[in-house]
Every structure is written in C-alpha cells, then in structure tokens.
Motif scaffolding. Sequence first.
Motif, PDB file in Angstrom:
ATOM      1  N   LYS A   1      24.858   6.767 -40.459  1.00 13.87           N
ATOM      2  CA  LYS A   1      23.647   5.939 -40.575  1.00 13.87           C
ATOM      3  C   LYS A   1      23.902   4.556 -39.995  1.00 13.87           C
ATOM      4  CE  LYS A   1      20.489   4.016 -44.040  1.00 13.87           C
ATOM      5  NZ  LYS A   1      19.373   3.759 -43.143  1.00 13.87           N
ATOM      6  N   HIS A   2      25.074   4.023 -40.238  1.00 15.10           N
ATOM      7  CA  HIS A   2      25.371   2.677 -39.734  1.00 15.10           C
ATOM      8  C   HIS A   2      25.301   2.595 -38.221  1.00 15.10           C
ATOM      9  CE1 HIS A   2      27.088   0.267 -43.289  1.00 15.10           C
ATOM     10  NE2 HIS A   2      26.118   1.055 -43.659  1.00 15.10           N
ATOM     11  N   SER A   3      25.513   3.728 -37.557  1.00 13.32           N
ATOM     12  CA  SER A   3      25.468   3.664 -36.098  1.00 13.32           C
ATOM     13  C   SER A   3      24.041   3.491 -35.587  1.00 13.32           C
ATOM     14  CB  SER A   3      26.088   4.926 -35.496  1.00 13.32           C
ATOM     15  OG  SER A   3      25.216   6.022 -35.695  1.00 13.32           O
ATOM     16  N   SER A   4      23.055   3.709 -36.452  1.00 19.13           N
ATOM     17  CA  SER A   4      21.692   3.534 -35.932  1.00 19.13           C
ATOM     18  C   SER A   4      20.928   2.392 -36.602  1.00 19.13           C
ATOM     19  CB  SER A   4      20.888   4.829 -36.011  1.00 19.13           C
ATOM     20  OG  SER A   4      20.676   5.206 -37.341  1.00 19.13           O
ATOM     21  N   ASP A   5      20.964   2.278 -37.942  1.00 22.79           N
ATOM     22  CA  ASP A   5      20.102   1.233 -38.513  1.00 22.79           C
ATOM     23  C   ASP A   5      20.714   0.489 -39.701  1.00 22.79           C
ATOM     24  OD1 ASP A   5      19.933   3.099 -40.521  1.00 22.79           O
ATOM     25  OD2 ASP A   5      17.769   3.044 -40.685  1.00 22.79           O
ATOM     26  N   LEU A   6      22.004   0.550 -39.870  1.00 17.72           N
ATOM     27  CA  LEU A   6      22.650  -0.154 -40.988  1.00 17.72           C
ATOM     28  C   LEU A   6      22.066   0.246 -42.332  1.00 17.72           C
ATOM     29  CD1 LEU A   6      23.138  -3.676 -39.368  1.00 17.72           C
ATOM     30  CD2 LEU A   6      24.701  -1.734 -39.353  1.00 17.72           C
ATOM     31  N   ASP A   7      21.132  -0.549 -42.883  1.00 19.32           N
ATOM     32  CA  ASP A   7      20.663  -0.294 -44.251  1.00 19.32           C
ATOM     33  C   ASP A   7      19.253   0.282 -44.273  1.00 19.32           C
ATOM     34  OD1 ASP A   7      22.923  -1.822 -45.032  1.00 19.32           O
ATOM     35  OD2 ASP A   7      21.742  -3.661 -44.862  1.00 19.32           O
TER      36      ASP A   7
ATOM     37  N   VAL B   1      30.808  13.655 -48.740  1.00 20.29           N
ATOM     38  CA  VAL B   1      29.866  13.736 -47.619  1.00 20.29           C
ATOM     39  C   VAL B   1      29.039  12.454 -47.541  1.00 20.29           C
ATOM     40  CG1 VAL B   1      27.943  15.058 -46.662  1.00 20.29           C
ATOM     41  CG2 VAL B   1      29.811  16.246 -47.805  1.00 20.29           C
ATOM     42  N   VAL B   2      28.754  11.851 -48.699  1.00 17.72           N
ATOM     43  CA  VAL B   2      27.992  10.593 -48.722  1.00 17.72           C
ATOM     44  C   VAL B   2      28.692   9.542 -47.857  1.00 17.72           C
ATOM     45  CG1 VAL B   2      27.365   8.642 -50.219  1.00 17.72           C
ATOM     46  CG2 VAL B   2      26.785  10.989 -50.898  1.00 17.72           C
ATOM     47  N   ALA B   3      30.019   9.477 -47.948  1.00 19.34           N
ATOM     48  CA  ALA B   3      30.766   8.488 -47.162  1.00 19.34           C
ATOM     49  C   ALA B   3      30.575   8.747 -45.664  1.00 19.34           C
ATOM     50  CB  ALA B   3      32.245   8.548 -47.525  1.00 19.34           C
ATOM     51  N   ARG B   4      30.550  10.010 -45.276  1.00 22.35           N
ATOM     52  CA  ARG B   4      30.388  10.343 -43.843  1.00 22.35           C
ATOM     53  C   ARG B   4      28.959  10.069 -43.381  1.00 22.35           C
ATOM     54  NH1 ARG B   4      32.434  15.846 -42.372  1.00 22.35           N
ATOM     55  NH2 ARG B   4      32.138  14.925 -40.327  1.00 22.35           N
ATOM     56  N   LEU B   5      28.001  10.329 -44.273  1.00 22.25           N
ATOM     57  CA  LEU B   5      26.603  10.022 -43.917  1.00 22.25           C
ATOM     58  C   LEU B   5      26.438   8.525 -43.692  1.00 22.25           C
ATOM     59  CD1 LEU B   5      24.788  12.355 -46.484  1.00 22.25           C
ATOM     60  CD2 LEU B   5      24.684  12.538 -43.980  1.00 22.25           C
ATOM     61  N   SER B   6      27.137   7.765 -44.500  1.00 20.08           N
ATOM     62  CA  SER B   6      27.040   6.315 -44.401  1.00 20.08           C
ATOM     63  C   SER B   6      27.517   5.832 -43.024  1.00 20.08           C
ATOM     64  CB  SER B   6      27.878   5.717 -45.531  1.00 20.08           C
ATOM     65  OG  SER B   6      27.819   4.344 -45.466  1.00 20.08           O
TER      66      SER B   6
END
Length: 409
Positions: A273-279, A265-270
Amino acid sequence: MKAREPAAKRRGIAKAAATPPLAARTLHQSLLRELQAMAAEKDSFPFALGMPAAELFPRDAIAEAVRLVLSRDPVALQYAVPFEPLKLHVVKRMAARGVACTGSQVFLTAGAQQGINLLVRLLLEPGGHAVVEDATYDGMLMALRPLACRPLTVETDLESGMHVEGVDAVLQSGARPAFVYTIPDGHNPCGVSLSVAKRARLAEIARTHEVPVIEDDAYGFLNYSGPAPPLVRAHDAQWVFTIGSFSKVLAPSLRVGWIVAPEAVVARLSILKHSSDLDVSTLAQRAVSAYLDTGAFDNHVATLRREYVARRDAMGRALEAHFPSEARYRVPAAGLFYWVELPRRVDTNDVLRVALAKERVAFVPGRAIAADDGDRVSNFMRLSFSACTPERIEAGIRRLGRVVKEALR
Ligand SMILES: Cc1ncc(COP(=O)(O)O)c(C=O)c1O
C-alpha cells in the motif's frame, strides 16, 4: 458519454501514457465509469451504478464527527499510522458476522476496491490464474487485467450463489489459481447471497486445496431478511481473506474499508500500500471512528435497509408491470441489484444503446461485467435500485420496459 481522443492525435504525456507499460496498456476505461458520468445528468434514470442514495448519507452526523476530530485531535491532518480505535470497531463488526479477529489482523484500506487491488498484487503472478464467477464485479476484473490474468470461470446459481462444486472441479483438474474470488452477500451483479452450506463448503475446498479465497463483503450490511449469515472466513480463518467497506452504508467518498488477514500478511499489505498512497486518509479514519463511537450506526443502517427495501420492492412491482413475461429475475435478499434475464436472442448491449438514446435509462449489460467473452450473459441486465426514489423507479422501468418489448419484437 464523452468521445475519447483518437489514439493518433495524442501528444506529449498523453502519448507516453498510451504506450506500454503493461498496466497502463491493459487498464481500459470501464464502461461503468462512463455510465457514472451519465448518472449525474438531470432527468436520467441511473439504474446502472451501485451508488448509495445520496439523500440518505448521514451528512450532519459526519459533519459533527469531522468537527469533533479536527477540534480535539492534532494528528487528524497529519501522516499517521492506522487508527487503532477504528480497527477495534471493525473487529466488533466482524465478530457480528462470525469472524473472530484482533486489531492486528485488520488492515485498513481506501475502500473495498483498494483491498481487492492489494490482494491481487500480493497473490497473483503476471499471467497467472484466478477463479471468478463468469459475471462478477468489474472492479475485480479491472484489477486482474494489468497482470494479464487468465480468469478461470465458474457459474453462479441464482438461488444459492457461486457454483462451489465448479470451483472444486477446477482445482481437482490440477489448476493452481492464485485465489478464488467470491461476493457472499448481495452479489454484484447477480443479487444472490451464497447459501450457508456453500460458505462452509467453499472454506473446506480452500483448505483442502490450499488455495486462498477472497470474499468481498461490500454489501454485507445491506441484508434485508434478518441478520446476515456468518461469512466464509467464519468457517476458515487460515485460507480466507475478508474484505469490508463503509462505502455503501456511510459514504463512498470517505474511502474507508478493510481486509481481515493473518498478521504476517498485514505487514506485507502495508508495504504494498505504501508504494501507492501511504495512508488511508487520516481524517477519514478518525471521522468514521468518531461517528461509530456515537452509537448511531446501527439505527442508520436500519433506516437504509427500510428505504432500500421500499426501492427494491418498487422495482419488483415495476418489472412485473412493465417488462415482458419472458423476463426472469429474483427479488434480491441483500445488496442493491436485480439481475434480469431476457430471452437468449436479445443482446442487452443493443438494448442499452436504445435505452440511453431514446429513454435516458442506464443499466449495466451482461457483457460489461463478464469475465470471459460474455456470450453466456449477453442477454442479462443489472439494474440497481439504490439511487432513485420509488416513483422514479416506476417511471424508469416503464420506459425501459418499452425498449425491451421492442427488442423482443
Ligand atoms: C462487489 C464490490 N466490491 C467492491 C466495491 C468497491 O467498494 P468501495 O467503494 O468500498 O471501494 C464495489 C462497489 O460497487 C462492489 O460492488
């Protein structure tokens, strides 16, 4: 409070942004944001917001951590992958709450709010259901609205927390919510912590019905009567997501929080998240990690607890002295809030209007944090004790007591 521009007058980009897409249409500006603006004004009594006490931020230690990171770490100002040493600090902190996890199960977020938003986007289909308490954290409600979520509500017992048998009943009835949301320690707004038995039972319900639980542990470090009990995830690592944050105990402006989730699930959250603010800010991640390396955190949290206990007790004494005897409340064992019940005939929206205008006292009325129409909690108010000294608390509650007594007359 600032008046909003009338819709008819909007031009250009403002007009474009005021028409649907779905998200922008439904995400109305929260009352809490408006009260935040007021809290910054001098001579006001900001009991509305769960803001940590600004004078207790470990400013020097954070400055030193930032200086150290900038001087030794060429990546500190760069895009970068999540900072492994910070994840390992989180792993250690989670272990203290009974949650066994590895660094690869920790997903770093820009605060607990981003954790909520990402999990909602991950789990909830537009128009779907989620189980929440009928008075709950408004940041979760804001995350649900753009997806036109229809919350299924359960009540909160003010001694033992979320009515978990109510959750079971909802699921037994055949509803298939995307998740169940709970705040295990120092509930916002109710101030209550979920009993140990209910934590285990909620995990069991999640497992039996195969419905995820999102536990939002924003206040877990702020337990005032001994170490906080094990989290819900300690009872089931397969069906429970834990959200955590350093906002309330280090500084909210750092925007560092986390989700504990299965590695897949961490991979999917990543990706989400990248679609809005990267890091998460690379500098903030490394500064928080450097601060935690110094070992000063536990002493700092102990100082915070002492100070918040003094403020909590000052508010308790002031409520006792200045509120009418019909007012009901419990002293919170964790978190930053009193949840005060007035007689049914009082609507705390009306009390707030008078309190702001006549006494410059702010609080959050029940309706503002209700998942449904708010009728059940229209006579409640949430009072935060974190942002004022005990003397200011006494003065503000005296003023608010006058308004409440007037409303009861
Ligand atoms: C229950 C709850 N969850 C999440 C948050 C947001 O915290 P953060 O600053 O870590 O995003 C808050 C802040 O008030 C809160 O009360």
